[in-house]
Write an enzyme that holds these catalytic residues in place. Structure first.
Site: not given
Length: 233
Positions: A136, A211-212
């Site tokens: 984040d 990754t997604r």
């Protein structure tokens, strides 16, 4: 008031962000109920290879594994290594359990909570690899203390890596990138940046799957992605 406290994630002692999202599907809830207890990191005591995997083996630790694609890929690639992942978002934990179950992975252990709680209990010099992929960004300046790339967490990562061990960090957020490079520069005596120039951090290294989240960052948000490797001196 809390947003303006001094410190970083090692001193704030608080998890920010969501821990629960959409209701889990029936299979996901079943995996949380039945599979997770058997592969969960113990809530207390030292986190060692012998305790988690029943033998001495190289250990990897992923901070915030998202849906677990990278963790599962590395575990499948390195069956004789032990992979530990920590993620506070229960939907991500459930998704990771799906990978573990589908691929029959026996070398994965998960913690549904704060990564620093686990990292602090790993003996110094015990980790071969640490991964922090697309954390984040907390883009507002007043929230910078919440970023995992800060002095406290990086010092802890440097302590836990064995000599020659590697810290891999990836981001698609330019503000986080600049912040992280400044922080990592302060640890250059302990963590050597492995780079041969821009191509080294503009292209995904071998053994680092997409990754997604990374795919979405590129295709939906049209973000550039940067990849960094640091080796414990």
């Amino acid at each position: 008031m809390t947003a303006h406290k001094e410190g970083d994630p090692t001193t704030l002692n608080r998890l920010y962000g969501r821990s629960v999202g959409k209701p889990l599907r029936a299979r996901q809830q079943g995996l949380v109920d039945d599979l997770l207890p058997g592969i969960a990191v113990p809530a207390e005591g030292p986190v060692t290879a012998e305790r988690l995997f029943g033998q001495d083996c190289p250990m990897h630790f992923e901070i915030g594994f998202g849906s677990g694609e990278h963790l599962a890929y590395r575990a499948d690639l390195l069956p004789n290594h032990g992979l530990i992942g920590a993620e506070p978002f229960m939907n991500g934990v459930a998704a990771a359990l799906g990978h573990v179950d589908d691929q029959g992975l026996t070398n994965v252990r998960l913690h549904a909570g704060d990564a620093l709680d686990v990292l602090s209990r790993i003996p110094d010099g015990a980790l071969t690899m640490v991964y922090l992929l697309h954390p984040d960004p907390w883009p507002k300046a007043r929230h910078a203390k919440r970023r995992m790339v800060n002095d406290g967490p990086i010092a802890m990562i440097a302590d836990k890596l064995k000599p020659g061990g590697e810290f891999r960090f990836g981001t698609d957020h330019a503000i986080y990138l600049r912040h992280a490079l400044m922080v990592m520069q302060r640890f250059s005596d302990r963590l050597e940046w492995v780079t041969d120039g821009p191509e080294s951090f503009q292209n995904r290294p071998s053994g680092w799957p997409e990754t997604r989240y990374e795919k979405k960052a590129r295709e939906v948000f049209e973000h550039e992605v940067w990849y960094f490797r640091y080796r414990k001196r």
